[in-house]
Design a protein around this motif. Structure first.
Motif, PDB file in Angstrom:
ATOM      1  N   UNK A 219       0.835  -1.203   0.000  1.00 28.07           N
ATOM      2  CA  UNK A 219       0.000   0.000   0.000  1.00 28.07           C
ATOM      3  C   UNK A 219       0.866   1.247   0.000  1.00 28.07           C
ATOM      4  N   UNK A 220       1.890   1.278   0.860  1.00 25.10           N
ATOM      5  CA  UNK A 220       2.745   2.463   0.930  1.00 25.10           C
ATOM      6  C   UNK A 220       3.538   2.650  -0.359  1.00 25.10           C
ATOM      7  N   UNK A 221       3.919   1.559  -0.992  1.00 25.35           N
ATOM      8  CA  UNK A 221       4.620   1.666  -2.273  1.00 25.35           C
ATOM      9  C   UNK A 221       3.692   2.244  -3.342  1.00 25.35           C
ATOM     10  N   UNK A 222       2.440   1.786  -3.343  1.00 28.22           N
ATOM     11  CA  UNK A 222       1.474   2.299  -4.311  1.00 28.22           C
ATOM     12  C   UNK A 222       1.195   3.779  -4.070  1.00 28.22           C
ATOM     13  N   UNK A 223       1.232   4.192  -2.802  1.00 29.05           N
ATOM     14  CA  UNK A 223       0.980   5.588  -2.456  1.00 29.05           C
ATOM     15  C   UNK A 223       2.233   6.437  -2.552  1.00 29.05           C
ATOM     16  N   UNK A 224       3.388   5.784  -2.712  1.00 27.71           N
ATOM     17  CA  UNK A 224       4.682   6.469  -2.775  1.00 27.71           C
ATOM     18  C   UNK A 224       4.962   7.253  -1.489  1.00 27.71           C
ATOM     19  N   UNK A 225       4.703   6.593  -0.350  1.00 26.48           N
ATOM     20  CA  UNK A 225       5.024   7.181   0.953  1.00 26.48           C
ATOM     21  C   UNK A 225       5.783   6.144   1.776  1.00 26.48           C
ATOM     22  N   UNK A 226       6.435   6.592   2.820  1.00 27.56           N
ATOM     23  CA  UNK A 226       7.202   5.692   3.661  1.00 27.56           C
ATOM     24  C   UNK A 226       6.323   4.874   4.585  1.00 27.56           C
ATOM     25  N   UNK A 227       6.864   3.730   5.018  1.00 28.26           N
ATOM     26  CA  UNK A 227       6.120   2.857   5.927  1.00 28.26           C
ATOM     27  C   UNK A 227       5.768   3.586   7.218  1.00 28.26           C
ATOM     28  N   UNK A 228       6.706   4.383   7.727  1.00 26.17           N
ATOM     29  CA  UNK A 228       6.434   5.116   8.955  1.00 26.17           C
ATOM     30  C   UNK A 228       5.292   6.098   8.801  1.00 26.17           C
ATOM     31  N   UNK A 229       5.160   6.673   7.621  1.00 26.06           N
ATOM     32  CA  UNK A 229       4.080   7.632   7.376  1.00 26.06           C
ATOM     33  C   UNK A 229       2.712   6.968   7.496  1.00 26.06           C
ATOM     34  N   UNK A 230       2.643   5.697   7.127  1.00 24.97           N
ATOM     35  CA  UNK A 230       1.367   4.985   7.207  1.00 24.97           C
ATOM     36  C   UNK A 230       0.839   5.019   8.627  1.00 24.97           C
ATOM     37  N   UNK A 231       1.697   4.676   9.595  1.00 21.18           N
ATOM     38  CA  UNK A 231       1.247   4.562  10.981  1.00 21.18           C
ATOM     39  C   UNK A 231       1.078   5.916  11.659  1.00 21.18           C
ATOM     40  N   UNK A 232       1.440   6.980  10.986  1.00 20.86           N
ATOM     41  CA  UNK A 232       1.112   8.316  11.480  1.00 20.86           C
ATOM     42  C   UNK A 232      -0.349   8.658  11.219  1.00 20.86           C
ATOM     43  N   UNK A 233      -0.978   7.888  10.337  1.00 15.80           N
ATOM     44  CA  UNK A 233      -2.355   8.173   9.934  1.00 15.80           C
ATOM     45  C   UNK A 233      -3.333   7.065  10.303  1.00 15.80           C
ATOM     46  N   UNK A 234      -2.879   5.810  10.249  1.00 11.46           N
ATOM     47  CA  UNK A 234      -3.787   4.679  10.459  1.00 11.46           C
ATOM     48  C   UNK A 234      -3.127   3.644  11.361  1.00 11.46           C
ATOM     49  N   UNK A 235      -3.959   3.021  12.201  1.00 13.27           N
ATOM     50  CA  UNK A 235      -3.439   1.993  13.100  1.00 13.27           C
ATOM     51  C   UNK A 235      -3.223   0.663  12.395  1.00 13.27           C
ATOM     52  N   UNK A 236      -3.959   0.439  11.322  1.00 15.20           N
ATOM     53  CA  UNK A 236      -3.878  -0.846  10.634  1.00 15.20           C
ATOM     54  C   UNK A 236      -4.374  -0.696   9.205  1.00 15.20           C
ATOM     55  N   UNK A 237      -4.141  -1.729   8.422  1.00 14.44           N
ATOM     56  CA  UNK A 237      -4.653  -1.761   7.048  1.00 14.44           C
ATOM     57  C   UNK A 237      -6.183  -1.718   7.047  1.00 14.44           C
ATOM     58  N   UNK A 238      -6.789  -2.373   8.027  1.00 16.34           N
ATOM     59  CA  UNK A 238      -8.251  -2.379   8.099  1.00 16.34           C
ATOM     60  C   UNK A 238      -8.797  -0.971   8.339  1.00 16.34           C
ATOM     61  N   UNK A 239      -8.113  -0.209   9.181  1.00 18.40           N
ATOM     62  CA  UNK A 239      -8.537   1.173   9.420  1.00 18.40           C
ATOM     63  C   UNK A 239      -8.464   1.998   8.126  1.00 18.40           C
ATOM     64  N   UNK A 240      -7.400   1.794   7.366  1.00 19.17           N
ATOM     65  CA  UNK A 240      -7.249   2.520   6.097  1.00 19.17           C
ATOM     66  C   UNK A 240      -8.351   2.143   5.128  1.00 19.17           C
ATOM     67  N   UNK A 241      -8.609   0.856   4.980  1.00 24.57           N
ATOM     68  CA  UNK A 241      -9.637   0.430   4.034  1.00 24.57           C
ATOM     69  C   UNK A 241     -11.010   0.960   4.439  1.00 24.57           C
ATOM     70  N   UNK A 242     -11.276   0.983   5.740  1.00 24.27           N
ATOM     71  CA  UNK A 242     -12.547   1.534   6.215  1.00 24.27           C
ATOM     72  C   UNK A 242     -12.650   3.013   5.860  1.00 24.27           C
ATOM     73  N   UNK A 243     -11.564   3.739   6.025  1.00 21.42           N
ATOM     74  CA  UNK A 243     -11.551   5.168   5.679  1.00 21.42           C
ATOM     75  C   UNK A 243     -11.716   5.365   4.183  1.00 21.42           C
ATOM     76  N   UNK A 244     -11.116   4.482   3.389  1.00 25.14           N
ATOM     77  CA  UNK A 244     -11.209   4.599   1.935  1.00 25.14           C
ATOM     78  C   UNK A 244     -12.637   4.374   1.454  1.00 25.14           C
ATOM     79  N   UNK A 245     -13.315   3.398   2.035  1.00 26.43           N
ATOM     80  CA  UNK A 245     -14.708   3.132   1.664  1.00 26.43           C
ATOM     81  C   UNK A 245     -15.608   4.274   2.132  1.00 26.43           C
ATOM     82  N   UNK A 246     -15.360   4.748   3.365  1.00 24.98           N
ATOM     83  CA  UNK A 246     -16.152   5.861   3.894  1.00 24.98           C
ATOM     84  C   UNK A 246     -16.001   7.100   3.026  1.00 24.98           C
TER      85      UNK A 246
END
Length: 211
Positions: free
Chosen positions: A34-61
């Motif tokens: 996911x982070x590679x597709x977004x072109x962001x660092x792995x650490x940046x992911x956890x600054x925004x979401x606790x888990x992949x499930x949280x991200x997917x929920x936000x994306x659907x919302x």
């Protein structure tokens, strides 16, 4: 301000990457992909979401909120709850062809329409309840009616996806007539409502967006 802007861009990039994966049916991907597709660092992911499930929920919302807000804007001038429901359904039927990624997300996560307190399901329940209160609809259980309408909408989207030669506007309008009939309108009135001009359908052609 610059920091907030950069942070927002990172969040948007992650949500857009997740939406692309969801539309492709790729739910079981590692966070690294996911982070590679977004072109962001792995650490940046956890600054925004606790888990992949949280991200997917936000994306659907985000998809539900974006489309729901668009429908609210396009139907804001309509006073009749029955026409509001009809207009929203007719527009969303056309949406399936005009915004393919978002529509695919709706189809693969269709139950979110029923359970989410945001987006299309909540707005449909609101409008059906308003129609009952105004004496326009005769349903006894608005939530059950909303589930029926949502099921019809998803079935329409799948049909249009499977049959690209089918005219989306004609199909959406005819199914809307049936939906209005289920809600209690007479066939003649349902047909007349579905023949009224729609708001700016070109708004459905705007690029998909993420929060």
């Amino acid at each position: 301000m610059l920091f907030r802007s950069r942070k927002q861009r990172t969040r948007t990039a992650l949500i857009q990457a997740a939406q692309t994966l969801i539309a492709s049916g790729k739910f079981n991907v590692p966070v690294l992909e996911i982070t590679q597709a977004a072109d962001v660092g792995m650490g940046s992911f956890y600054n925004h979401f606790d888990s992949k499930e949280d991200l997917f929920e936000a994306a659907i919302a985000d998809v539900l909120d974006t489309h729901g807000a668009l429908l609210d804007r396009l139907t804001a001038s309509i006073d009749d709850p029955a026409e509001t429901v009809a207009c929203s359904f007719r527009l969303t039927g056309r949406f399936f062809r005009r915004r393919p990624q978002e529509s695919q997300i709706l189809l693969v996560s269709g139950l979110s329409l029923l359970s989410s307190e945001r987006g299309l399901g909540a707005r449909a329940l609101r409008d059906i309840t308003a129609g009952v209160a105004a004496g326009r609809f005769t349903v006894e259980d608005p939530k059950l009616a909303m589930a029926t309408v949502a099921g019809a909408l998803l079935a329409l989207g799948k049909l249009l996806q499977d049959e690209p030669e089918r005219d989306d506007g004609t199909a959406a309008d005819r199914m809307t007539e049936d939906v209005l009939g289920l809600l209690g309108l007479a066939a003649d009135e349902a047909r007349e409502i579905c023949q009224r001009p729609l708001p700016d359908v070109a708004a459905l052609n705007l690029p998909d967006s993420a929060a």
